[in-house]
Design an enzyme around this catalytic site. Sequence first.
Site, PDB file in Angstrom:
ATOM      1  N   TYR A  49     -33.390 -23.456  -6.124  1.00 46.60           N
ATOM      2  CA  TYR A  49     -32.271 -23.956  -5.310  1.00 46.60           C
ATOM      3  C   TYR A  49     -31.077 -24.306  -6.207  1.00 46.60           C
ATOM      4  O   TYR A  49     -29.931 -23.928  -5.916  1.00 46.60           O
ATOM      5  CB  TYR A  49     -32.754 -25.183  -4.542  1.00 46.60           C
ATOM      6  CG  TYR A  49     -31.770 -25.785  -3.576  1.00 46.60           C
ATOM      7  CD1 TYR A  49     -31.538 -25.210  -2.335  1.00 46.60           C
ATOM      8  CD2 TYR A  49     -31.076 -26.962  -3.894  1.00 46.60           C
ATOM      9  CE1 TYR A  49     -30.645 -25.784  -1.432  1.00 46.60           C
ATOM     10  CE2 TYR A  49     -30.188 -27.535  -2.998  1.00 46.60           C
ATOM     11  CZ  TYR A  49     -29.978 -26.950  -1.766  1.00 46.60           C
ATOM     12  OH  TYR A  49     -29.090 -27.515  -0.882  1.00 46.60           O
ATOM     13  N   LYS A  77     -27.328 -22.668  -6.168  1.00 47.81           N
ATOM     14  CA  LYS A  77     -26.139 -23.475  -5.882  1.00 47.81           C
ATOM     15  C   LYS A  77     -25.169 -23.499  -7.073  1.00 47.81           C
ATOM     16  O   LYS A  77     -23.956 -23.605  -6.887  1.00 47.81           O
ATOM     17  CB  LYS A  77     -26.552 -24.902  -5.487  1.00 47.81           C
ATOM     18  CG  LYS A  77     -27.354 -24.974  -4.176  1.00 47.81           C
ATOM     19  CD  LYS A  77     -26.550 -24.446  -3.002  1.00 47.81           C
ATOM     20  CE  LYS A  77     -27.243 -24.626  -1.670  1.00 47.81           C
ATOM     21  NZ  LYS A  77     -26.460 -24.045  -0.544  1.00 47.81           N
TER      22      LYS A  77
HETATM   23  P1  NDP Z   1     -30.435 -27.002   7.961  1.00 47.55           P
HETATM   24  O1  NDP Z   1     -31.757 -26.611   7.440  1.00 47.55           O
HETATM   25  O2  NDP Z   1     -30.329 -28.184   8.867  1.00 47.55           O
HETATM   26  O3  NDP Z   1     -29.771 -25.727   8.710  1.00 47.55           O
HETATM   27  C1  NDP Z   1     -29.751 -24.480   8.075  1.00 47.55           C
HETATM   28  C2  NDP Z   1     -28.982 -23.480   8.918  1.00 47.55           C
HETATM   29  O4  NDP Z   1     -28.960 -22.227   8.211  1.00 47.55           O
HETATM   30  C3  NDP Z   1     -29.625 -23.196  10.260  1.00 47.55           C
HETATM   31  O5  NDP Z   1     -28.605 -22.954  11.205  1.00 47.55           O
HETATM   32  C4  NDP Z   1     -30.415 -21.912  10.008  1.00 47.55           C
HETATM   33  O6  NDP Z   1     -30.577 -21.096  11.160  1.00 47.55           O
HETATM   34  C5  NDP Z   1     -29.492 -21.194   9.024  1.00 47.55           C
HETATM   35  N1  NDP Z   1     -30.192 -20.231   8.176  1.00 47.55           N
HETATM   36  C6  NDP Z   1     -31.229 -20.463   7.333  1.00 47.55           C
HETATM   37  N2  NDP Z   1     -31.618 -19.319   6.744  1.00 47.55           N
HETATM   38  C7  NDP Z   1     -30.806 -18.348   7.219  1.00 47.55           C
HETATM   39  C8  NDP Z   1     -30.713 -16.950   7.024  1.00 47.55           C
HETATM   40  N3  NDP Z   1     -31.525 -16.317   6.171  1.00 47.55           N
HETATM   41  N4  NDP Z   1     -29.764 -16.240   7.697  1.00 47.55           N
HETATM   42  C9  NDP Z   1     -28.934 -16.874   8.556  1.00 47.55           C
HETATM   43  N5  NDP Z   1     -28.963 -18.198   8.799  1.00 47.55           N
HETATM   44  C10 NDP Z   1     -29.890 -18.915   8.144  1.00 47.55           C
HETATM   45  O7  NDP Z   1     -29.504 -27.176   6.685  1.00 47.55           O
HETATM   46  P2  NDP Z   1     -28.388 -28.290   6.308  1.00 47.55           P
HETATM   47  O8  NDP Z   1     -27.427 -28.436   7.418  1.00 47.55           O
HETATM   48  O9  NDP Z   1     -29.060 -29.476   5.755  1.00 47.55           O
HETATM   49  O10 NDP Z   1     -27.652 -27.571   5.072  1.00 47.55           O
HETATM   50  C11 NDP Z   1     -26.577 -26.658   5.231  1.00 47.55           C
HETATM   51  C12 NDP Z   1     -26.100 -26.219   3.860  1.00 47.55           C
HETATM   52  O11 NDP Z   1     -25.734 -27.356   3.084  1.00 47.55           O
HETATM   53  C13 NDP Z   1     -27.162 -25.478   3.034  1.00 47.55           C
HETATM   54  O12 NDP Z   1     -26.555 -24.449   2.293  1.00 47.55           O
HETATM   55  C14 NDP Z   1     -27.704 -26.554   2.127  1.00 47.55           C
HETATM   56  O13 NDP Z   1     -28.238 -26.006   0.956  1.00 47.55           O
HETATM   57  C15 NDP Z   1     -26.446 -27.346   1.863  1.00 47.55           C
HETATM   58  N6  NDP Z   1     -26.704 -28.717   1.418  1.00 47.55           N
HETATM   59  C16 NDP Z   1     -27.390 -29.588   2.212  1.00 47.55           C
HETATM   60  C17 NDP Z   1     -27.630 -30.868   1.765  1.00 47.55           C
HETATM   61  C18 NDP Z   1     -28.366 -31.873   2.591  1.00 47.55           C
HETATM   62  O14 NDP Z   1     -28.621 -32.970   2.057  1.00 47.55           O
HETATM   63  N7  NDP Z   1     -28.714 -31.593   3.827  1.00 47.55           N
HETATM   64  C19 NDP Z   1     -27.178 -31.326   0.439  1.00 47.55           C
HETATM   65  C20 NDP Z   1     -26.460 -30.316  -0.283  1.00 47.55           C
HETATM   66  C21 NDP Z   1     -26.243 -29.073   0.190  1.00 47.55           C
HETATM   67  P3  NDP Z   1     -31.884 -21.236  12.121  1.00 47.55           P
HETATM   68  O15 NDP Z   1     -31.695 -22.537  12.877  1.00 47.55           O
HETATM   69  O16 NDP Z   1     -31.826 -20.049  13.017  1.00 47.55           O
HETATM   70  O17 NDP Z   1     -33.078 -21.278  11.215  1.00 47.55           O
END
Ligand code: NDP
Length: 248
Positions: A156, A160
Site C-alpha cells: 500500500y 501511494k
Molecule cells: P473505501 O474502502 O471506503 O471505498 C473504496 C471505494 O473504491 C469503493 O467505492 C469501491 O467500490 C472502490 N473500488 C475499490 N476497488 C476498486 C476497483 N478495482 N475498481 C473500481 N473501484 C474500486 O475506501 P476509503 O473511502 O476509505 O478510501 C478512499 C481512498 O482514500 C483510497 O484510495 C484510500 O487508499 C485512500 N485513503 C484512505 C484513508 C482512510 O483512512 N480511510 C487514509 C488515506 C488514504 P465498491 O464499493 O464497488 O467495492
Amino acid sequence: MKLLENKVAIVTGATRGIGKSIAEMFADQGATVIFTYVSSEDKAKLLESELLSKGVKAKGYKFNVADFEPCEGMVNDVVKEFGSVDVVVNNAGITRDTLLMRMSEEQWDEVINTNLKSVFNMTKAVQRTMLKQRSGSIINMSSVVGVKGNAGQANYAASKAGILGFTKSIALELGSRNIRCNAIAPGFIETEMTGALDEEMVQSWRDAIPLKRGGQPEDVANLALFLASDMSAYITGQTLNVDGGMLT
Ligand code: NDP
C-alpha cells in the site's frame, strides 16, 4: 455562484467513504458527476439517484480501474455524452495488509494495480481531452502512509508513494497546457476501510493526533473541492495532507 458549475468531474470509487463524500460535495457545487465502482451495485444506484436529486447530471460506471481499456472506454463515453472532462479524482483504492514476510505476489500485484496503475489508466484516458480543452484538474488520492511508510503495508505504501512521483511528473509535463495535477494525503479517516480495525487501537491513534480525532470523509472532500475548483488555479504538483496534524 457554485464552485463547479459547468464542470464535468469523474470520481473513481465513489460508492463508499471518501469518494462518496466527494461525489456528493461536487454535485452540491453544480458539477456533472460521473462516478465508478467495482462491486456495490445497490449503493451505486442509490448514489446515482441521490446525485440526480440534487439537480445535476450524474452517472455510475461499473468496472475495475486496474484494467486499462474500460477506463478509456468510460472516458470516451463521458466525452460523447457530457462534452468534456474537467476534473478527475483518482480515489479508488484497496488495502491488503500484512508483513512482507507473509505478503504474496498476488497481494502485492492487486494493491499496486488497483491503487497505482489505475491512476496511470485514468490519466492517460483523460489526457487527450484535457489537452484539447487546455484545462483540467487531476487529483490523486495518496496517503500519509505513502509519505512516511508503514510496517505491514509495504504494498500500500509503495502504491501511494508511487502516486506522489506520478503526480509531480504529470504536473511538470502538462502544466504548460493549464492542466494541474495534485495529490491528497489523508491521515486516519473513519470509513469502511478503517472500520474493520480494532477499536482500542483506533482510540490510541485518535489520542496521538494533534486535533484529537479521526478525520471524516468530508474533511478530505473539502480539499478535493478546492483542488477541483478554480480557487486552486495556481496550485499544481503538490501533496496536501489532511491528517489532523499527524505528520507534524
Ligand atoms: P473505501 O474502502 O471506503 O471505498 C473504496 C471505494 O473504491 C469503493 O467505492 C469501491 O467500490 C472502490 N473500488 C475499490 N476497488 C476498486 C476497483 N478495482 N475498481 C473500481 N473501484 C474500486 O475506501 P476509503 O473511502 O476509505 O478510501 C478512499 C481512498 O482514500 C483510497 O484510495 C484510500 O487508499 C485512500 N485513503 C484512505 C484513508 C482512510 O483512512 N480511510 C487514509 C488515506 C488514504 P465498491 O464499493 O464497488 O467495492
